[in-house]
Design a protein around this motif. Structure first.
Motif, PDB file in Angstrom:
ATOM      1  N   LEU A 100      -6.167 -14.475  12.272  1.00 26.80           N
ATOM      2  CA  LEU A 100      -6.474 -13.187  12.442  1.00 26.80           C
ATOM      3  C   LEU A 100      -5.155 -12.294  12.659  1.00 26.80           C
ATOM      4  CD1 LEU A 100      -8.686 -11.024  13.293  1.00 26.80           C
ATOM      5  CD2 LEU A 100      -8.431 -12.071  15.675  1.00 26.80           C
ATOM      6  N   LEU A 101      -4.153 -12.909  13.647  1.00 27.36           N
ATOM      7  CA  LEU A 101      -3.085 -12.390  14.117  1.00 27.36           C
ATOM      8  C   LEU A 101      -2.131 -11.918  12.677  1.00 27.36           C
ATOM      9  CD1 LEU A 101      -1.349 -11.087  16.535  1.00 27.36           C
ATOM     10  CD2 LEU A 101      -0.313 -13.604  16.445  1.00 27.36           C
ATOM     11  N   ALA A 102      -2.301 -12.938  11.831  1.00 27.54           N
ATOM     12  CA  ALA A 102      -1.194 -12.666  10.576  1.00 27.54           C
ATOM     13  C   ALA A 102      -1.885 -11.489   9.566  1.00 27.54           C
ATOM     14  CB  ALA A 102      -1.220 -14.075   9.831  1.00 27.54           C
ATOM     15  N   GLY A 103      -3.338 -11.542   9.651  1.00 27.86           N
ATOM     16  CA  GLY A 103      -3.898 -10.558   8.670  1.00 27.86           C
ATOM     17  C   GLY A 103      -3.746  -9.139   9.359  1.00 27.86           C
ATOM     18  N   ALA A 145       1.198  -2.648   6.558  1.00 27.91           N
ATOM     19  CA  ALA A 145       1.102  -1.778   5.296  1.00 27.91           C
ATOM     20  C   ALA A 145       1.039  -0.478   5.418  1.00 27.91           C
ATOM     21  CB  ALA A 145      -0.176  -2.522   4.620  1.00 27.91           C
ATOM     22  N   LEU A 146       0.462  -0.012   6.608  1.00 28.84           N
ATOM     23  CA  LEU A 146       0.339   1.558   6.732  1.00 28.84           C
ATOM     24  C   LEU A 146       1.839   2.126   6.907  1.00 28.84           C
ATOM     25  CD1 LEU A 146      -2.282   1.365   9.578  1.00 28.84           C
ATOM     26  CD2 LEU A 146      -2.612   2.008   7.029  1.00 28.84           C
ATOM     27  N   PHE A 147       2.829   1.182   7.259  1.00 27.97           N
ATOM     28  CA  PHE A 147       4.191   1.912   7.426  1.00 27.97           C
ATOM     29  C   PHE A 147       5.120   1.712   6.565  1.00 27.97           C
ATOM     30  CE2 PHE A 147       2.243   1.070  11.695  1.00 27.97           C
ATOM     31  CZ  PHE A 147       2.213   2.616  12.205  1.00 27.97           C
ATOM     32  N   ILE A 148       4.749   0.981   5.240  1.00 26.85           N
ATOM     33  CA  ILE A 148       5.760   0.650   4.195  1.00 26.85           C
ATOM     34  C   ILE A 148       5.473   1.891   3.143  1.00 26.85           C
ATOM     35  CG2 ILE A 148       6.289  -0.611   2.296  1.00 26.85           C
ATOM     36  CD1 ILE A 148       6.629  -2.244   4.521  1.00 26.85           C
ATOM     37  N   GLN A 149       6.669   2.400   3.014  1.00 27.79           N
ATOM     38  CA  GLN A 149       6.907   3.671   2.084  1.00 27.79           C
ATOM     39  C   GLN A 149       6.403   3.328   0.701  1.00 27.79           C
ATOM     40  OE1 GLN A 149       7.478   6.884   2.939  1.00 27.79           O
ATOM     41  NE2 GLN A 149       7.131   6.088   4.952  1.00 27.79           N
ATOM     42  N   SER A 150       6.769   1.977   0.144  1.00 26.72           N
ATOM     43  CA  SER A 150       6.596   1.929  -1.353  1.00 26.72           C
ATOM     44  C   SER A 150       4.903   1.311  -1.465  1.00 26.72           C
ATOM     45  CB  SER A 150       7.407   0.676  -1.649  1.00 26.72           C
ATOM     46  OG  SER A 150       6.848   0.042  -3.014  1.00 26.72           O
ATOM     47  N   LEU A 151       4.235   2.246  -2.272  1.00 22.42           N
ATOM     48  CA  LEU A 151       3.022   1.813  -2.831  1.00 22.42           C
ATOM     49  C   LEU A 151       2.693   0.454  -3.265  1.00 22.42           C
ATOM     50  CD1 LEU A 151      -0.097   3.219  -2.754  1.00 22.42           C
ATOM     51  CD2 LEU A 151       0.485   3.826  -5.246  1.00 22.42           C
ATOM     52  N   PHE A 152       3.866  -0.312  -3.861  1.00 26.05           N
ATOM     53  CA  PHE A 152       3.535  -1.494  -4.333  1.00 26.05           C
ATOM     54  C   PHE A 152       3.535  -2.313  -3.313  1.00 26.05           C
ATOM     55  CE2 PHE A 152       5.343  -5.436  -5.783  1.00 26.05           C
ATOM     56  CZ  PHE A 152       4.433  -5.881  -6.849  1.00 26.05           C
ATOM     57  N   TRP A 153       4.658  -2.486  -2.524  1.00 30.23           N
ATOM     58  CA  TRP A 153       4.625  -3.408  -1.296  1.00 30.23           C
ATOM     59  C   TRP A 153       3.872  -3.194  -0.207  1.00 30.23           C
ATOM     60  CZ3 TRP A 153       7.214  -7.595  -2.421  1.00 30.23           C
ATOM     61  CH2 TRP A 153       8.218  -7.279  -3.355  1.00 30.23           C
ATOM     62  N   SER A 154       3.475  -1.862   0.058  1.00 28.26           N
ATOM     63  CA  SER A 154       2.191  -1.673   1.106  1.00 28.26           C
ATOM     64  C   SER A 154       0.804  -2.397   0.306  1.00 28.26           C
ATOM     65  CB  SER A 154       1.954   0.021   1.084  1.00 28.26           C
ATOM     66  OG  SER A 154       0.844   0.110   1.935  1.00 28.26           O
ATOM     67  N   CYS A 203      -1.851  -6.060   7.687  1.00 30.72           N
ATOM     68  CA  CYS A 203      -2.662  -4.827   7.292  1.00 30.72           C
ATOM     69  C   CYS A 203      -1.987  -3.731   7.962  1.00 30.72           C
ATOM     70  CB  CYS A 203      -3.942  -4.927   7.811  1.00 30.72           C
ATOM     71  SG  CYS A 203      -4.913  -6.105   6.633  1.00 30.72           S
ATOM     72  N   VAL A 204      -1.680  -3.855   9.307  1.00 30.71           N
ATOM     73  CA  VAL A 204      -0.953  -2.769  10.019  1.00 30.71           C
ATOM     74  C   VAL A 204       0.463  -2.380   9.491  1.00 30.71           C
ATOM     75  CG1 VAL A 204       0.088  -1.835  12.308  1.00 30.71           C
ATOM     76  CG2 VAL A 204      -2.446  -2.858  12.188  1.00 30.71           C
ATOM     77  N   LEU A 250       0.770  -4.764  -1.761  1.00 31.12           N
ATOM     78  CA  LEU A 250       0.761  -6.345  -1.628  1.00 31.12           C
ATOM     79  C   LEU A 250       0.720  -6.942  -0.344  1.00 31.12           C
ATOM     80  CD1 LEU A 250       1.313  -8.664  -3.569  1.00 31.12           C
ATOM     81  CD2 LEU A 250       3.858  -8.279  -3.094  1.00 31.12           C
ATOM     82  N   LEU A 251       1.195  -6.145   0.651  1.00 35.60           N
ATOM     83  CA  LEU A 251       0.806  -6.700   2.057  1.00 35.60           C
ATOM     84  C   LEU A 251      -0.505  -6.498   2.407  1.00 35.60           C
ATOM     85  CD1 LEU A 251       2.709  -7.763   4.067  1.00 35.60           C
ATOM     86  CD2 LEU A 251       3.169  -5.512   5.047  1.00 35.60           C
ATOM     87  N   GLY A 252      -0.926  -5.262   2.053  1.00 33.56           N
ATOM     88  CA  GLY A 252      -2.607  -5.145   2.324  1.00 33.56           C
ATOM     89  C   GLY A 252      -3.373  -6.239   1.705  1.00 33.56           C
ATOM     90  N   VAL A 253      -3.035  -6.866   0.632  1.00 34.00           N
ATOM     91  CA  VAL A 253      -3.824  -7.944   0.096  1.00 34.00           C
ATOM     92  C   VAL A 253      -3.449  -8.994   0.885  1.00 34.00           C
ATOM     93  CG1 VAL A 253      -3.968  -9.161  -2.306  1.00 34.00           C
ATOM     94  CG2 VAL A 253      -3.880  -6.881  -2.284  1.00 34.00           C
TER      95      VAL A 253
END
Length: 106
Positions: free
Chosen positions: A41-44, A51-60, A48-49, A62-65
């Motif tokens: 849960l903590l890792a997920g 991913a909200l602050f990553i500027q790059s759409l690709f890396w955001s 996800c949070v 990937l972090l969301g996935v």
């Protein structure tokens, strides 16, 4: 015309993340049971949070996935415990802390 391979790369990375999370769920349940569900849960949530602050759409993405896969893994962890009880997966003989592992009375 310039080709954009980021979508295909994201698909491959998603496939690898899911492919790695599946055995990770199995190993987690085998060695620790469902106790570390909160780590998933903590890792997920962290992924996800973040991913909200990553500027790059690709890396955001990937972090969301990755975060979604960790969160999905929580349910799979509890499902894996049930699969072990059904005998579909081996039980760790060194772990006797789970009530589901006890055999039912006749």
């Amino acid at each position: 015309m310039e080709l954009n391979f980021q979508g295909i790369l994201l698909a491959v990375c998603t496939f690898l993340i899911i492919g790695l999370c599946h055995p990770l769920v199995i190993k987690t349940e085998y060695y620790f049971g469902t106790k570390p569900w909160w780590i998933w849960l903590l890792a997920g949530l962290t992924c996800c949070v973040s991913a909200l602050f990553i500027q790059s759409l690709f890396w955001s993405a990937l972090l969301g996935v990755l975060g979604a896969s960790f969160l999905w893994g929580i349910g799979e962890l509890f499902s894996q415990e049930k699969r072990v009880v059904k005998g579909w997966f081996p039980m760790n003989p060194k772990r006797t802390d789970c009530i589901l592992y006890t055999t039912p009375s006749p």
